[in-house]
Write an enzyme that holds these catalytic residues in place. Structure first.
Site, PDB file in Angstrom:
ATOM      1  N   ASP A  27       0.896  -1.263  -0.181  1.00 47.70           N
ATOM      2  CA  ASP A  27      -0.122   0.275  -0.069  1.00 47.70           C
ATOM      3  C   ASP A  27       0.868   1.367   0.190  1.00 47.70           C
ATOM      4  OD1 ASP A  27      -2.228   1.474   0.021  1.00 47.70           O
ATOM      5  OD2 ASP A  27      -2.885   0.922   1.928  1.00 47.70           O
ATOM      6  N   ASN A  75     -11.162  -2.605  -5.255  1.00 45.65           N
ATOM      7  CA  ASN A  75     -10.239  -1.630  -6.008  1.00 45.65           C
ATOM      8  C   ASN A  75     -11.021  -1.348  -7.324  1.00 45.65           C
ATOM      9  OD1 ASN A  75      -7.114  -2.904  -4.811  1.00 45.65           O
ATOM     10  ND2 ASN A  75      -8.106  -1.294  -4.265  1.00 45.65           N
TER      11      ASN A  75
HETATM   12  C1  IPE Z   1      -5.392  -2.625  -0.197  1.00 46.28           C
HETATM   13  O1  IPE Z   1      -5.120  -1.420  -0.498  1.00 46.28           O
HETATM   14  C2  IPE Z   1      -5.587  -3.413  -1.421  1.00 46.28           C
HETATM   15  C3  IPE Z   1      -4.295  -3.792  -2.119  1.00 46.28           C
HETATM   16  C4  IPE Z   1      -3.096  -3.333  -1.708  1.00 46.28           C
HETATM   17  C5  IPE Z   1      -4.220  -4.133  -3.408  1.00 46.28           C
HETATM   18  P1  IPE Z   1      -6.365  -0.103  -0.424  1.00 46.28           P
HETATM   19  O2  IPE Z   1      -5.498   1.085  -0.759  1.00 46.28           O
HETATM   20  O3  IPE Z   1      -7.118  -0.591  -1.569  1.00 46.28           O
HETATM   21  O4  IPE Z   1      -6.905  -0.394   0.977  1.00 46.28           O
HETATM   22  P2  IPE Z   1      -7.952   0.602   1.757  1.00 46.28           P
HETATM   23  O5  IPE Z   1      -8.869   1.210   0.660  1.00 46.28           O
HETATM   24  O6  IPE Z   1      -7.135   1.812   2.147  1.00 46.28           O
HETATM   25  O7  IPE Z   1      -8.444  -0.117   3.049  1.00 46.28           O
HETATM   26  C1  IPE Z   2      -1.448   0.491  -3.312  1.00 48.43           C
HETATM   27  O1  IPE Z   2      -1.583   1.717  -3.433  1.00 48.43           O
HETATM   28  C2  IPE Z   2      -1.912  -0.058  -4.815  1.00 48.43           C
HETATM   29  C3  IPE Z   2      -3.242  -0.785  -4.869  1.00 48.43           C
HETATM   30  C4  IPE Z   2      -4.044  -0.825  -4.000  1.00 48.43           C
HETATM   31  C5  IPE Z   2      -3.631  -1.373  -6.164  1.00 48.43           C
HETATM   32  P1  IPE Z   2      -2.826   2.790  -3.353  1.00 48.43           P
HETATM   33  O2  IPE Z   2      -3.074   3.138  -4.766  1.00 48.43           O
HETATM   34  O3  IPE Z   2      -3.570   2.151  -2.504  1.00 48.43           O
HETATM   35  O4  IPE Z   2      -2.049   3.943  -2.702  1.00 48.43           O
HETATM   36  P2  IPE Z   2      -2.556   4.940  -1.483  1.00 48.43           P
HETATM   37  O5  IPE Z   2      -3.058   4.244  -0.368  1.00 48.43           O
HETATM   38  O6  IPE Z   2      -3.661   5.744  -2.206  1.00 48.43           O
HETATM   39  O7  IPE Z   2      -1.271   5.741  -1.097  1.00 48.43           O
HETATM   40 MG    MG Z   3      -4.081   2.187  -0.581  1.00 46.96          MG
END
Ligand code: IPE
Ligand code: IPE
Ligand code: MG
Length: 239
Positions: A27, A75
């Site tokens: 993340d 997602n």
């Molecule tokens: C969790 O991260 C999913 C992945 C790392 C693929 P998210 O960024 O989607 O999670 P939330 O929304 O902050 O809980």
């Molecule tokens: C993790 O990074 C990747 C996926 C969830 C696919 P994020 O896109 O969730 O990054 P933040 O949480 O917005 O920083």
């Molecule tokens: Mg995230």
């Protein structure tokens, strides 16, 4: 004024063992890009480079199984443009890196309802899974369109169809069936939640959280998590 109790020096009570199965909630790509005033897609691009490095590091550190949460079933709520960027990166990554992984004795496994992804991605995934099926050094389980609640519902249905619902029959029908039990769950970016990842498998996993954003995560930090794991005492409810 309240006195702060001195913390006892922690003596390693752990087994000194390596985890067999480490899972990572990768993340912080978006925040990494935002901090640099770059488009989110750049954060995801750098995130893929970290995946490349960490899969290599897992092999070098002798990890048996590494699971990576790449795309959750939630997602899909993101803007279409971001989803397209992520899918394009995934396509390119598998095409460009799977020869190397195959040569490095990495076995690919996909967990999650990946068949809902576009047909060409499903095809290259299945081809890579088949091509690496006999590899045995490291198993890389990539979670795509993965949601743990959905996984458990599918597993419970399959178990019921086989005639028996029990913890072991559900477990045998999870997408992770055949992988070692989850030992260590890492989440980057400072968030401390599971976001629908491996809810069943995490029953007795150790948790390790870091503020580091995924594009900045490194082999050294993975090694630090493994070292800390070796110091943890696991009791599984016993004493
Ligand atoms: C969790 O991260 C999913 C992945 C790392 C693929 P998210 O960024 O989607 O999670 P939330 O929304 O902050 O809980
Ligand atoms: C993790 O990074 C990747 C996926 C969830 C696919 P994020 O896109 O969730 O990054 P933040 O949480 O917005 O920083
Ligand atoms: Mg995230």
């Amino acid at each position: 004024m309240a006195q702060v109790e001195p913390q006892p020096v922690r003596i390693a009570a752990g087994t000194g063992e390596m985890p067999r199965h480490v899972a990572i909630i990768m993340d912080g790509n978006g925040r990494w890009a935002k901090k640099r005033m770059l488009p989110r897609a750049m954060g995801h691009k750098r995130g893929v480079e970290t995946v490349r490095n960490i899969v290599r590091a897992a092999g070098e550190l002798g990890l048996e199984t590494l699971s990576l949460y790449a795309f959750s079933s939630e997602n899909w709520k993101r803007p279409e443009e971001e989803i397209n960027d992520l899918m394009a990166l995934m396509r390119d990554f598998i095409k460009s890196d799977f020869d190397t992984f195959a040569k490095n004795d990495v076995r690919l496994k996909i967990i999650g309802d990946y068949k809902a992804l576009s047909a060409d991605i499903v095809e290259i995934l299945e081809e890579s899974v088949a091509r690496t099926a006999k590899n045995s050094r490291t198993t890389l389980a990539v979670a795509l369109n993965y949601g743990s609640q959905d996984e458990m519902v599918r597993a419970a249905r399959a178990a019921a169809a086989q005639g028996e619902i029990s913890a072991s029959s559900i477990e045998a029908n999870l997408d992770t069936a055949g992988l070692p039990p989850l030992d260590l769950l890492i989440r980057t970016s400072g968030e401390q939640r599971l976001s629908n990842f491996m809810l069943w498998q995490a029953a007795y996993a150790e948790f390790w959280f870091t503020e580091t954003l995924w594009p900045d995560f490194s082999k050294d930090e993975l090694a630090a998590a493994l070292n800390e794991f070796a110091c943890r005492e696991r009791r599984y409810g016993g004493r």
